[in-house]
Design a protein around this motif. Sequence first.
Motif, short mmCIF file in Angstrom:
data_model
loop_
_atom_site.label_atom_id
_atom_site.label_comp_id
_atom_site.label_asym_id
_atom_site.label_seq_id
_atom_site.Cartn_x
_atom_site.Cartn_y
_atom_site.Cartn_z
N PHE A 83 -3.97 6.22 -12.92
CA PHE A 83 -3.78 6.73 -11.31
C PHE A 83 -4.72 7.74 -10.92
N TYR B 98 -2.93 3.77 -1.12
CA TYR B 98 -1.98 3.59 -2.17
C TYR B 98 -0.81 3.70 -1.79
N ALA C 256 -6.99 -0.59 -5.68
CA ALA C 256 -5.74 0.04 -5.42
C ALA C 256 -4.31 -0.73 -5.55
N ALA D 201 -1.30 -0.57 -7.98
CA ALA D 201 0.02 -0.19 -7.44
C ALA D 201 0.88 -1.21 -8.04
N SER E 116 5.55 6.60 -7.61
CA SER E 116 4.48 6.97 -7.17
C SER E 116 4.51 8.51 -7.12
#
Length: 467
Positions: free
Chosen positions: A31, A47, A216, A220, A256
């Motif tokens: 990431f 994202y 992206a 994810a 996240s």
Amino acid sequence: MSANREHFSSRLGFILAAAGSAVGIGNLVGFPVSATKNGGGAFLLVYALFVAFICLPVMMAEMAMGRKAQKDPYGAYKTLSDSDKKWSFAGMLAVLTPFMIAVFYMVITVWIFGYLAQTAMGNLDALADPAHFGEFINQSSVFWYMLLVGIIVNLILVGGVKQGIEKAAKFLMPALFVLLIGLVAYVLTLDNAMAGVRYYVIPDFSKMNASVLNGALSQAFFSLSLGMGILMTYASYISKKEDIVGGAKMVALTDSLVAFIAGLMVLPAIFSFNPATNPDELSESSVSMIFVYLPKILLAIQSDIGYTGASIVAFVFFLLVFFAAITSLVSIIEVPTAALMEEKNVSRKAALIILAGATGILTILSTMSFGMVDWLTQFINYGGASKSLFDLVYDVFYDTILPLNGLMVCLFVIYRWKKVRLSEELSQGCEGYEGSFTEKYVNFSLSTFIPVVLLIIFVNTVATKFF
Ligand code: PHE
């Protein structure tokens, strides 16, 4: 049937286990590198939107299927479709995918464990030599590390849901958080750290294009452990009282957040090591980032805190990544374990022994496909290049099948299982779900644009990877 099925002891246990699955190597290294190369804050924003508006509904759908069926993914498709043969393919893929991803994830986890052991032995200077990685992965010592990682993972899994998976997550996840925060706090004190932070968060929208958006979303999807049957399996271990909608939001948020914070660790370190860093030149893959680039940076810290100090920081870094990888590996092997237990009626121990044999053989073969054995190294040709066995597993299962599995989840819940049942399941334990904005959005998005987006990604990947 579900009376003697094992369950997590609490909602927290479930959330930690699911977050443990989601937080992995992808968050800690993949990431931050993608974000930096692809527009910093602009990537972070895109994202976040993808997580909230595309991934979260899919996550809720997977969890709803698992909890409703109280079965492994194969059994879930079967039960919820009333044994409709058309869906058994989706069920099979939902078990085969994690099995194969476990193989490639195991290979990388073994290397991480090897680097952890070498930093513990004081060999950081050797790791920082750019030629070291290529030599290390072709040494017979990797097989010993593999054996140890296999033992650790199986010791956790043999404990079952509550005593194994949940207990491990309750220790490893908080530990991971402490290590991460500790490293970030240290790295931010380095010279030039703020240049890295700035590069990471300041948005540059000029970098956005279709392939960045595609990347992206894939990132994810993988990061949240979607399309692997994991969340279906874990959700089959929670009771009807628990709130899946809230749980899914917590898991997505934690995942996240850890990814974002990891950027605050990696980028300042890179910029402090080389203030003139041009992020476009950062290494392509997470693998070379972890095993080639970062050890050099970690060694450079010795000018600040001495060799022992730098070795400790390196040790903490690899321990952090190792903890993250272990909870992910556990989650992914639990899927075929549950499937064998439930579909073939074998005990947990027997299932684990069978899988240790099967994944063990494939992992050994994949490990030998980096140069040790020629026919495994040049296993197959496609996309205009010669590929190793490891490449093949990675390209097929990680890159291609994940969006396909996600697509099947959407189509299944909306068109076979039906929205009313999905809503009914999601509202169990989540008061006020029915009629809420979330419900309307989940039903709308899963029946319209999410499957379309996943189909485009799937077709695009097949076209670019294999032809
Ligand atoms: N979510 C993990 C990561 O970001 C990926 C993963 C999960 C891989 C579970 C395997 C098993 O690294």
